[in-house]
Design a protein around this motif. Structure first.
Motif, short mmCIF file in Angstrom:
data_model
loop_
_atom_site.label_atom_id
_atom_site.label_comp_id
_atom_site.label_asym_id
_atom_site.label_seq_id
_atom_site.Cartn_x
_atom_site.Cartn_y
_atom_site.Cartn_z
N VAL A 195 0.84 -1.20 0.00
CA VAL A 195 0.00 0.00 0.00
C VAL A 195 0.88 1.25 0.00
O VAL A 195 1.86 1.33 0.73
CB VAL A 195 -0.94 -0.01 1.23
CG1 VAL A 195 -1.68 1.32 1.35
CG2 VAL A 195 -1.93 -1.14 1.13
N ARG A 196 0.50 2.22 -0.80
CA ARG A 196 1.23 3.49 -0.88
C ARG A 196 1.08 4.24 0.45
O ARG A 196 0.00 4.30 1.02
CB ARG A 196 0.64 4.32 -2.01
CG ARG A 196 1.32 5.61 -2.28
CD ARG A 196 0.80 6.22 -3.56
NE ARG A 196 -0.61 6.54 -3.52
CZ ARG A 196 -1.08 7.76 -3.28
NH1 ARG A 196 -0.27 8.74 -3.07
NH2 ARG A 196 -2.37 7.97 -3.27
N PRO A 197 2.15 4.83 0.98
CA PRO A 197 2.05 5.54 2.26
C PRO A 197 1.16 6.79 2.14
O PRO A 197 1.08 7.40 1.08
CB PRO A 197 3.49 5.93 2.58
CG PRO A 197 4.22 5.84 1.30
CD PRO A 197 3.51 4.83 0.46
N PHE A 198 0.50 7.14 3.22
CA PHE A 198 -0.38 8.29 3.27
C PHE A 198 0.42 9.56 3.02
O PHE A 198 1.45 9.78 3.64
CB PHE A 198 -1.05 8.34 4.66
CG PHE A 198 -2.10 9.38 4.80
CD1 PHE A 198 -3.10 9.54 3.86
CD2 PHE A 198 -2.10 10.22 5.91
CE1 PHE A 198 -4.07 10.50 4.00
CE2 PHE A 198 -3.07 11.18 6.06
CZ PHE A 198 -4.06 11.33 5.11
N LYS A 199 -0.03 10.41 2.09
CA LYS A 199 0.80 11.54 1.65
C LYS A 199 1.00 12.59 2.73
O LYS A 199 1.96 13.35 2.67
CB LYS A 199 0.21 12.18 0.40
CG LYS A 199 -0.99 13.07 0.63
CD LYS A 199 -1.38 13.78 -0.64
CE LYS A 199 -2.47 14.79 -0.38
NZ LYS A 199 -2.80 15.57 -1.54
N LEU A 200 0.13 12.66 3.72
CA LEU A 200 0.29 13.66 4.77
C LEU A 200 1.07 13.16 5.97
O LEU A 200 1.29 13.90 6.92
CB LEU A 200 -1.09 14.15 5.23
CG LEU A 200 -1.97 14.78 4.16
CD1 LEU A 200 -3.29 15.24 4.74
CD2 LEU A 200 -1.26 15.93 3.49
N ALA A 201 1.52 11.90 5.93
CA ALA A 201 2.23 11.33 7.07
C ALA A 201 3.57 12.02 7.32
O ALA A 201 4.01 12.13 8.46
CB ALA A 201 2.44 9.84 6.87
N ALA A 202 4.22 12.51 6.29
CA ALA A 202 5.54 13.12 6.44
C ALA A 202 5.48 14.65 6.47
O ALA A 202 6.50 15.31 6.38
CB ALA A 202 6.44 12.67 5.30
N THR A 203 4.27 15.23 6.60
CA THR A 203 4.14 16.69 6.57
C THR A 203 4.12 17.28 7.96
O THR A 203 3.90 16.59 8.95
CB THR A 203 2.85 17.11 5.84
OG1 THR A 203 1.73 16.59 6.56
CG2 THR A 203 2.83 16.61 4.42
N THR A 204 4.34 18.58 8.02
CA THR A 204 4.20 19.34 9.26
C THR A 204 2.82 19.99 9.25
O THR A 204 2.46 20.67 8.30
CB THR A 204 5.29 20.42 9.36
OG1 THR A 204 6.56 19.79 9.30
CG2 THR A 204 5.17 21.20 10.65
#
Length: 197
Positions: free
Chosen positions: A37-46
């Motif tokens: 599964v592709r990682p959630f795009k907001l997981a690495a955001t501030t």
């Protein structure tokens, strides 16, 4: 295929047992599925909480930006959504609030002060110091020329009616109080809010 009643019950029981083991976490296919599964795009955001600046409602927004906030790194805003914990909008946004990301990244967005000299037909970029000094100078000249200290009856009124102020409607109560005090200390009578525009 000839399936007896007893065979059907055995097959159903085996399927139920296998799916129960999978639901309890004894399924090895789940790890392979999670890895694909592709990682959630907001997981690495501030995540930054802020207020929408469009109208007087002052809806809460969450701004998600990429960038590690290092000294020479520039953060990039990649997502804006309503704040579900905000008491005003509870996570919802109007169409203008939903389009905030497009406005942030619009190529026509004004990012620096610009000045058009008298008689010129083009705007040129200027520094903030120049722009603020120019505004202060023009306000002082206008106030000195048009300030009314007494009315026709001789009563002290201290009015400045030739210049007005338009303030932000999404500011905090403290900011609104200070803005009101500054405007009234100048003697301005024309004072309105962005919410009515």
């Amino acid at each position: 295929m000839n399936l007896s009643r007893r065979g059907f019950i055995k097959l159903t029981g085996a399927g139920l047992a296998a799916s129960s083991l999978g639901a309890l976490g004894f399924d090895f296919a789940r790890e392979a599925l999670a890895a694909s599964v592709r990682p959630f795009k907001l997981a690495a955001t501030t995540e930054t909480r802020n207020t929408c600046t469009y109208c007087s409602v002052a809806c809460g927004i969450l701004i998600h930006s990429l960038g590690d906030r290092a000294k020479n790194a520039r953060s990039t805003i990649i997502h804006i959504e309503g704040d579900p914990d905000h008491p005003v909008n509870r996570g919802t946004l109007c169409p203008k609030g939903s389009a905030l990301l497009d406005i942030v990244h619009a190529p026509t967005r004004l990012k620096v002060p610009k000045y058009r000299a008298p008689g010129s037909n083009t705007f040129k970029e200027v520094s903030w110091d120049f722009a603020l000094d120019r505004i202060a100078t023009l306000m002082k000249q206008d106030r000195d020329a048009n300030f009314i200290t007494k009315n026709a009856a001789g009563t002290t009124v201290n009015r400045w009616t030739s210049t007005g102020m338009l303030s932000a409607s999404a500011s905090s109560s403290e900011t609104a109080y200070l803005t009101w005090k500054v405007v009234r200390s100048f003697g301005m009578l024309v004072f309105d809010n962005q919410a009515r525009v």
